[in-house]
Design an enzyme around this catalytic site. Structure first.
Site, PDB file in Angstrom:
ATOM      1  CG  ASP A  17       2.560  -9.736   2.230  1.00 52.42           C
ATOM      2  OD1 ASP A  17       3.318 -10.664   3.331  1.00 52.42           O
ATOM      3  OD2 ASP A  17       1.449 -10.101   1.980  1.00 52.42           O
ATOM      4  NE  ARG A  97      -6.207  -0.760  -3.964  1.00 48.36           N
ATOM      5  CZ  ARG A  97      -6.197  -0.939  -2.501  1.00 48.36           C
ATOM      6  NH1 ARG A  97      -5.775   0.020  -1.842  1.00 48.36           N
ATOM      7  NH2 ARG A  97      -6.098  -2.115  -1.832  1.00 48.36           N
ATOM      8  CG  ASP A 126      -6.424  -3.607  -5.439  1.00 43.14           C
ATOM      9  OD1 ASP A 126      -7.147  -3.006  -5.605  1.00 43.14           O
ATOM     10  OD2 ASP A 126      -6.349  -3.903  -3.942  1.00 43.14           O
ATOM     11  CB  SER A 180      -6.421 -10.842   2.123  1.00 42.95           C
ATOM     12  OG  SER A 180      -5.849  -9.439   1.943  1.00 42.95           O
TER      13      SER A 180
END
Length: 407
Positions: A17, A97, A126, A180
Site C-alpha cells: 500500500d 502515532r 489513525d 489488517s
C-alpha cells in the site's frame, strides 16, 4: 485540482500500500518524496523498506530505530496513569502515532519538505491521530491522505496500478488480506475482513505474539519488577533500558499466554469496530504498576488519578497527545509518581497475571494500624464520632421526609 507540493515526507512501511502511495504521490503531485520508516519494534525487516524505496527512485530515505524513545517517552508516561480505553484497551496503536508524526515533521524541516503523507484510510482513527499530530507541531504543513483522494476502489485497482509502474507484488498480496495487522513493541492489532463479525470467534492463527493460554506451561513462573518514579527499571534484579525491559516482559507474556483481548471499541470517527489485540508485556506492566501504587500512593491521589484516567485515555485514543490538556494531565500524573518506587512480585500462569507481593522503601502501608491484634496507635472509639459526622446529612434527610409526611 491538487495543491502544489514540492516535497513530501511519507510514512513508509515498505509494504504494497505505501509503495503504491509513494508512486501515486510522484505521479499525482509531481513532487519529490522522502520516505520515513520507523522501527517501533514491529519485527519487520526494515532494510527491505530501504531497498524498495531505492528501487522506486527515492534519494532521501530515513530508516530509524525509535524503540527506546517510543517506550521511554510515550509508553511509560502513558502507563504511569494506568491508562486503558473503555476499560480494557491498552492503546498500543494509538500511542505510536504521535511519535511517527513528530518525526515526520522533524524530517520535513530537515529536508525542506512542505508536505507530509500517511497511509491511513478514511474510516479509521489513525488518520485523525497522524494529522492532529502534524498540525499540532506545524500548523502550516500540507497533509496528503491518499486514501481520501484517489479513485482506487478495490485491491485489483491497486494491483493494476502496481503492475503499470513495475511495483513488485508478491502472490500472497494480490488478493484481499483476511485482516489488517498493525504491530509495535507494545502490541499487535488485527482488524477488519474476517474479524468484522463480533459474534465469530477469532481463529488461533490471528494471534501472532502469544501462545494460547491452554498451551502455556503447566507450572507458573515468578518475576520481580522494580520501579522508580512510576517506571519499571529492572526485572529479577537486572537493570534494563525501557525497550529491553518491555521486550523481556513481552517474552514472559508470550510464553504464558498473557495479554489477549477481543474488543468492540468506539472509534473517534463514530463507528464501532471489532479488534483482536495482543499486549503481553503491557498487561504484566499494568498489573505491576497498580500493585506498587497501592502501597505508595495516598488514597486521595490514587482516587483522583483513577477519575482522570478515562479522560487521559480518550485524549490519547483520539489523537490529542500534543494538546495542552494532555500535557497538563501528564504533569499531574508525573507529580504523583515521585514516590512510586519499590518491587512487585507476580505469578504468571496460563493467561493470568497474579499478584504475589509488593514492597517499597516509602510504603504507606502500616501493619501497626491495620492489625487485628492489640495495638497502641489506633483508638477504635474514635470511629463513633467519625461515623456520626458522615451520617449527619443522611439522618437529616430522612428526618425531613418523616416530618413532612413524604415517607
Amino acid at each position: 485540482m491538487t495543491r502544489p507540493v514540492k516535497k513530501v515526507v511519507l510514512a513508509y512501511s515498505g509494504g504494497l500500500d505505501t509503495s503504491i502511495i509513494l508512486k501515486w504521490l510522484q505521479e499525482t503531485y509531481a513532487c519529490e518524496v522522502v520516505t520515513f520508516t520507523a522501527d517501533l519494534g514491529q519485527g519487520a525487516e526494515l532494510e527491505e523498506a530501504r531497498r524498495k524505496a531505492e528501487m522506486l527512485g527515492i534519494k532521501e530515505i530515513y530508516v530509524e530505530d525509535l524503540r527506546e524513545e517510543f517506550v521511554r517517552d510515550y509508553v511509560f508516561p502513558m502507563f504511569r496513569a494506568n491508562t486503558v480505553y473503555e476499560g480494557v484497551y491498552l492503546l498500543g496503536t494509538a500511542i505510536a502515532r504521535p511519535l511517527i508524526a513528530k518525526r515526520q515533521i522533524e524530517i520535513a524541516a530537515e529536508t525542506g519538505a512542505d508536505a507530509v503523507s500517511h497511509g491511513a484510510t478514511g474510516k479509521g482513527n489513525d488518520q485523525v491521530r497522524f494529522e492532529l499530530g502534524y498540525y499540532g507541531l506545524n500548523p502550516d504543513i500540507t497533509v496528503i491522505a491518499p486514501w481520501r483522494e484517489w479513485d482506487f476502489k478495490s485491491r485489483s485497482d491497486l494491483n493494476a496500478f502496481a503492475e503499470k509502474h513495475q511495483i513488485p507484488v508478491s502472490k500472497d498480496k494480490r488478493g484481499e488480506a483476511p485482516f489488517s495487522v498493525d504491530a509495535n513493541l507494545l502490541h499487535t492489532s488485527a482488524e477488519g475482513k474476517a474479524l468484522e463479525d463480533p459474534w465469530a470467534p477469532a481463529e488461533e492463527h490471528v494471534y501472532s505474539r502469544t501462545v494460547a493460554p491452554e498451551d502455556a506451561p503447566d507450572s507458573p513462573i515468578l518475576i520481580d519488577i522494580e520501579f522508580e518514579k512510576g517506571d519499571p527499571v529492572a526485572i529479577d534484579g537486572e537493570a534494563l533500558s525501557p525497550a529491553r525491559l518491555l521486550e523481556r516482559l513481552n517474552d514472559h507474556g508470550r510464553d504464558n499466554g498473557i495479554g489477549r483481548l477481543d474488543l468492540v471499541e468506539n472509534r473517534f470517527v463514530g463507528m464501532k469496530s471489532r479488534g483482536v489485540y495482543e499486549t503481553p508485556g503491557g498487561t504484566i506492566m499494568l498489573a505491576a504498576h497498580r500493585a506498587i501504587e497501592s502501597i505508595t500512593l495516598d488514597r486521595g491521589a490514587a482516587h483522583l488519578k483513577d477519575e482522570l484516567m478515562p479522560r487521559y485515555a480518550e485524549l490519547i485514543y483520539n489523537g490529542f497527545w500534543f494538546s495542552p490538556e494532555r500535557e497538563m494531565l501528564q504533569a499531574l500524573i508525573d507529580q504523583s509518581q515521585i514516590d512510586v518506587a519499590g518491587t512487585v512480585r507476580l505469578k504468571l500462569y496460563k493467561g493470568g497475571v497474579y499478584l504475589v507481593g509488593r514492597k517499597a522503601p516509602r510504603s504507606l502501608y502500616s501493619e501497626k494500624h491495620v492489625t487485628f491484634e492489640e495495638d497502641d496507635v489506633y483508638d477504635q472509639r474514635d470511629s463513633e464520632g467519625f461515623i456520626k459526622l458522615q451520617a449527619l446529612r443522611l439522618r437529616l434527610l430522612r428526618q425531613g421526609k418523616i416530618e413532612s409526611g413524604v415517607d
